[in-house]
Design an enzyme around this catalytic site. Sequence first.
Site, PDB file in Angstrom:
ATOM      1  N   LEU A  47       0.860  -1.176   0.000  1.00 47.34           N
ATOM      2  CA  LEU A  47       0.000   0.000   0.000  1.00 47.34           C
ATOM      3  C   LEU A  47       0.895   1.225   0.000  1.00 47.34           C
ATOM      4  O   LEU A  47       1.871   1.292   0.765  1.00 47.34           O
ATOM      5  CB  LEU A  47      -0.901   0.024   1.237  1.00 47.34           C
ATOM      6  CG  LEU A  47      -2.128  -0.885   1.238  1.00 47.34           C
ATOM      7  CD1 LEU A  47      -2.776  -0.888   2.611  1.00 47.34           C
ATOM      8  CD2 LEU A  47      -3.135  -0.444   0.180  1.00 47.34           C
ATOM      9  N   ASP A  48       0.592   2.215  -0.856  1.00 46.79           N
ATOM     10  CA  ASP A  48       1.375   3.442  -0.866  1.00 46.79           C
ATOM     11  C   ASP A  48       1.348   4.094   0.513  1.00 46.79           C
ATOM     12  O   ASP A  48       0.418   3.869   1.310  1.00 46.79           O
ATOM     13  CB  ASP A  48       0.820   4.414  -1.909  1.00 46.79           C
ATOM     14  CG  ASP A  48       1.032   3.907  -3.336  1.00 46.79           C
ATOM     15  OD1 ASP A  48       2.093   3.313  -3.590  1.00 46.79           O
ATOM     16  OD2 ASP A  48       0.126   4.092  -4.170  1.00 46.79           O
ATOM     17  N   SER A  49       2.332   4.940   0.788  1.00 44.56           N
ATOM     18  CA  SER A  49       2.440   5.535   2.121  1.00 44.56           C
ATOM     19  C   SER A  49       1.215   6.365   2.487  1.00 44.56           C
ATOM     20  O   SER A  49       0.812   6.404   3.654  1.00 44.56           O
ATOM     21  CB  SER A  49       3.698   6.389   2.219  1.00 44.56           C
ATOM     22  OG  SER A  49       3.678   7.428   1.254  1.00 44.56           O
ATOM     23  N   PHE A  50       0.567   7.014   1.513  1.00 43.71           N
ATOM     24  CA  PHE A  50      -0.615   7.819   1.830  1.00 43.71           C
ATOM     25  C   PHE A  50      -1.836   6.952   2.106  1.00 43.71           C
ATOM     26  O   PHE A  50      -2.796   7.396   2.743  1.00 43.71           O
ATOM     27  CB  PHE A  50      -0.928   8.779   0.667  1.00 43.71           C
ATOM     28  CG  PHE A  50      -1.670   8.139  -0.477  1.00 43.71           C
ATOM     29  CD1 PHE A  50      -3.051   8.137  -0.519  1.00 43.71           C
ATOM     30  CD2 PHE A  50      -0.978   7.520  -1.513  1.00 43.71           C
ATOM     31  CE1 PHE A  50      -3.731   7.541  -1.572  1.00 43.71           C
ATOM     32  CE2 PHE A  50      -1.647   6.930  -2.561  1.00 43.71           C
ATOM     33  CZ  PHE A  50      -3.027   6.928  -2.598  1.00 43.71           C
ATOM     34  N   ALA A  51      -1.806   5.699   1.649  1.00 43.68           N
ATOM     35  CA  ALA A  51      -2.974   4.818   1.740  1.00 43.68           C
ATOM     36  C   ALA A  51      -3.027   4.105   3.083  1.00 43.68           C
ATOM     37  O   ALA A  51      -2.048   4.029   3.828  1.00 43.68           O
ATOM     38  CB  ALA A  51      -2.955   3.800   0.605  1.00 43.68           C
TER      39      ALA A  51
END
Length: 612
Positions: A47-51
Amino acid sequence: MPKKKKNPENPSGVILYAKRSGITSFSSLWSVKKAIDCDKVGHTGTLDSFAEGLLVVLSGSLTHLVSHVTSFRKKYLAVICFGTETDTLDPVGKVTGEGKPLSEDEVRAACSRFTGALLQVPPVFSALHVDGQRASDLARKGGEVELESRQIFIYKNELLAYKPADEGAGSRNSYALVEVECSKGTYIRALARDMAALFGSVAHLSALRRTQVGPFSLDDAACFSLLDDFTIENAITKENLMRQDGLPPQKDGEEVFADIRNHFLTFTPRLAFSCGLRAECIKAEWEKAYLNGRPLSAKMFAPLALYDSVAEDFKTCESQDERAVFYEGGQFAGMTRIGATRPEYSFVVPKKAGRLRVYSWADILEEALPDAWKEKGCALSVGSFDALHRGHLALIDAVLAQKKLVPGIVLFRRSFKGEDGSFLPSALSLKQRLEFLEDRGVSFAVVLDFSPALARTDGSFFFETLIRACRLRYLAEGQDFRCGWKGSFGKDEIASLAGREGFSFDVIGDVEVAGARASSSRVRAAVTSADFALAAELLGRPFAYDGRRLRFVKGSARLAGQQVCPPDGEYAVEVVLDSGQEFNCQCRIQDGSLSLLLPPEASGSEPVSIRF
């Protein structure tokens, strides 16, 4: 600082973990490693860091299954901002373009258009490799990045909520909350980009939450309660924070670690089936050949009884060629695959020599005990078992006396709390207690972590779960036993439940030592006052500090504070080393450090136990 010793007994299991936004998937694994004391963990889909959202984490030998679980379809909730584009297509990127906000009808039309089999060009800011380098690294250097389209499948793309642009409030963007179910390899950021492009506009994701991976749901994940409600308004607020000051740093404490441990799932046949795998049992007479790598044949395996009732569901298995293998006692033994003429090895998990099997509360909710044990039924005692003193031994002996039942103990890792809400040091380490139970002849232990969620569990639900999952047939408890919310469930309530559910219940009387009731608090008090004679009388054996919890450098180590320790002073002790050697030596405790004066022949070995 010396390196932390690796745990040679990396626990193998599945942990459903709710990643929070603001950190990478890799960094979020630190909490899992810390909680279960495991060096070998892997997640099944970044998962991307913002997600935020569900990470399916595999530990120990189960990391071999990462690629298998990665292939599952996934579900997401996404908040799409229509009208502004960023280079990364997410809320932390640089704004690179503007366009018109999409209307609600246009969003619905885009959702309908982007459903089914599609060709999708991944974002340039991605982990895909181009000429041996990550596409995102090339993009950050200003290089030209061209990625080929690839086929994906969108099973569901549904609009759940819509927020129109409001020029009066200073927002010229519209927002949509959508739910997407998709195949492996789908980029939701690219989906948002393409939905906007359908109407000649641009977009980026304001927020993203993964809610499901194959059969695993975010609702069942550790730390799920730490996530905010996923709404358009919350997504806008969080995006503004990211762009201004960034999200506050996260530092997980004992409550988070406890929640992770309570969600640890042992790999069982039932869980294997949930993962789309058939499961077989290696017959006892063929275990040695299997472990020695001899050629496999179908006669070495037997189908597990679990699947007799669900044979029709085999068509739902994602892999018809792979098999999860278990020993007859239910322990995971590895994986095989169907070869051209006979079964072939994928990997083998050696059989643990220990007789005691350890389960988490999540395992109990999943009914992870072997079917053979359930057929016999179990005898249990539930309690802190913090010291395993003589009063506890009376409970354990009552359980072991039920010869026709499988003996088990339900205990807490650290169950005592001080007035300030902190955990008090345990009289014995968890490893010491589990070793003692194994030596005593207990077949399994259920280790619970005291957490807010467990503290609020209703006592009747707790025992009804044990009745269903362990086939409870006999229960032994002490005179003052209470559990559940604010201790509302005691021996009277258990007696009533036993009458309704048909299990036997014994209340075991207190054991007196030196004129008073034996208790864990008395053991701790005896140790902290250096009264080792009383401690030994209460325990029925000498008090021992677990040296495996310490990191010795030149014979000295800082005390961890998790196990009760004698006061500052010098003591004559007996030390057992990991080499098996035993020495009588001097021990000094001073200012939070413990030092041992061991002979030269002990060099290269580490203390396992320090007996006072």
